[in-house]
Design a protein around this motif. Structure first.
Motif, PDB file in Angstrom:
ATOM      1  N   CYS A   1       0.818  -1.217   0.000  1.00  0.00           N
ATOM      2  CA  CYS A   1       0.000   0.000   0.000  1.00  0.00           C
ATOM      3  C   CYS A   1       0.851   1.267   0.000  1.00  0.00           C
ATOM      4  O   CYS A   1       0.380   2.333  -0.421  1.00  0.00           O
ATOM      5  N   ALA A   2       2.089   1.173   0.469  1.00  0.00           N
ATOM      6  CA  ALA A   2       2.992   2.323   0.429  1.00  0.00           C
ATOM      7  C   ALA A   2       3.506   2.585  -0.983  1.00  0.00           C
ATOM      8  O   ALA A   2       4.036   3.668  -1.257  1.00  0.00           O
ATOM      9  N   CYS A   3       3.360   1.608  -1.866  1.00  0.00           N
ATOM     10  CA  CYS A   3       3.774   1.778  -3.257  1.00  0.00           C
ATOM     11  C   CYS A   3       2.741   2.618  -4.011  1.00  0.00           C
ATOM     12  O   CYS A   3       1.609   2.791  -3.565  1.00  0.00           O
ATOM     13  N   ASP A   4       3.134   3.120  -5.180  1.00  0.00           N
ATOM     14  CA  ASP A   4       2.244   3.962  -5.975  1.00  0.00           C
ATOM     15  C   ASP A   4       1.222   3.154  -6.759  1.00  0.00           C
ATOM     16  O   ASP A   4       0.091   3.601  -6.962  1.00  0.00           O
ATOM     17  N   PHE A   5       1.628   1.980  -7.228  1.00  0.00           N
ATOM     18  CA  PHE A   5       0.771   1.128  -8.051  1.00  0.00           C
ATOM     19  C   PHE A   5       0.982  -0.316  -7.633  1.00  0.00           C
ATOM     20  O   PHE A   5       2.063  -0.684  -7.174  1.00  0.00           O
ATOM     21  N   ARG A   6      -0.048  -1.127  -7.855  1.00  0.00           N
ATOM     22  CA  ARG A   6       0.024  -2.552  -7.527  1.00  0.00           C
ATOM     23  C   ARG A   6      -0.555  -3.381  -8.666  1.00  0.00           C
ATOM     24  O   ARG A   6      -1.609  -3.037  -9.228  1.00  0.00           O
ATOM     25  N   PHE A   7       0.139  -4.458  -8.992  1.00  0.00           N
ATOM     26  CA  PHE A   7      -0.369  -5.513  -9.868  1.00  0.00           C
ATOM     27  C   PHE A   7      -0.297  -6.804  -9.057  1.00  0.00           C
ATOM     28  O   PHE A   7       0.566  -6.945  -8.193  1.00  0.00           O
ATOM     29  N   MET A   8      -1.183  -7.764  -9.354  1.00  0.00           N
ATOM     30  CA  MET A   8      -1.186  -8.985  -8.549  1.00  0.00           C
ATOM     31  C   MET A   8      -1.494 -10.196  -9.404  1.00  0.00           C
ATOM     32  O   MET A   8      -2.296 -10.135 -10.342  1.00  0.00           O
TER      33      MET A   8
END
Length: 238
Positions: free
Chosen positions: A117-124
């Motif tokens: 969540c501290a990252c700017d973007f997430r892929f999973m």
């Protein structure tokens, strides 16, 4: 044992967490901060992708096998030092002068989910791994700063449900809620998609740094001001 590996593909830095569960303890925090320093020191880097070498887990959060004995033996200075170090990791990611993309290729639990969540973007990856906050079952309350930046990534209604139930959520659900940019069918597709997304960025670091500094000022203030008395008192378990 090496806890992190840094590599480069084109203009993208790849930070790979290299243990089976990538649990957070003092050594993890130190290695993460050192890796971020290394990445930032290379002026060719335009974006950062964070992934895991494990086929099962991206990060399972705080190393309770270290934390609980440390609390039991009253190593409070060591525990509070670790919490400040993790706050330093979170702040570095929130203010990092380039886009930070989490490529979540396995379970992201607790502090591991918080790290993403501290990252700017997430892929999973959708065929392996769950995303959850089991703190309600571990009797570990969220720090105020954690709450602040989790809410930038997860809608309030979904976080409320996840926080109070500890339910394991799938990549498909997170995509529907726009917590992640995309659910990818397998690890290879995930990495390639995250890398392609990261490779599109060719911006000056100064604008990223200033955007993030202004956007996240209230989060950084919360971490610095509201977390401190809780960490100093080692009020980490109820």
């Amino acid at each position: 044992m090496t806890l992190m590996n840094v590599s480069t593909q084109g203009s993208v830095a790849i930070l790979t967490m290299t243990t089976a569960e990538n649990r957070h303890n003092p050594a993890f925090a130190e290695a993460f901060l050192t890796s971020l320093d290394e990445i930032e020191s290379n002026p060719e880097h335009k974006a950062l992708v964070i992934t895991s070498s494990s086929e099962k887990s991206w990060s399972l959060g705080i190393d309770t096998d270290w934390l609980m004995p440390a609390l039991k033996t009253q190593k409070f200075a060591e525990v509070s030092g670790f919490m400040y170090s993790m706050d330093a990791v979170f702040k570095r990611l929130l203010l990092f002068p380039m886009p930070v993309i989490a490529a979540i290729n396995g379970h992201a639990f607790g502090n591991g989910a918080i790290l993403s969540c501290a990252c700017d973007f997430r892929f999973m990856q959708s065929d392996r791994g769950f995303f959850c906050f089991p703190e309600v079952d571990l009797s570990i309350p969220f720090l105020p700063g954690m709450l602040a930046f989790i809410k930038k990534a997860i809608p309030d209604y979904r976080f409320n449900e996840m926080m109070l139930t500890g339910r394991r959520v799938t990549a498909g659900e997170l995509a529907t809620d726009h917590v992640i940019e995309q659910a990818c069918p397998d690890n290879e597709t995930l990495f390639n998609t995250a890398l392609e997304f990261a490779s599109q960025f060719d911006k000056k670091r100064a604008i990223f740094a200033e955007h993030k500094k202004r956007l996240h000022k209230h989060i950084i203030d919360t971490i610095d001001i509201e977390n401190k008395p809780i960490i100093d008192a080692v009020q980490l378990v109820v």
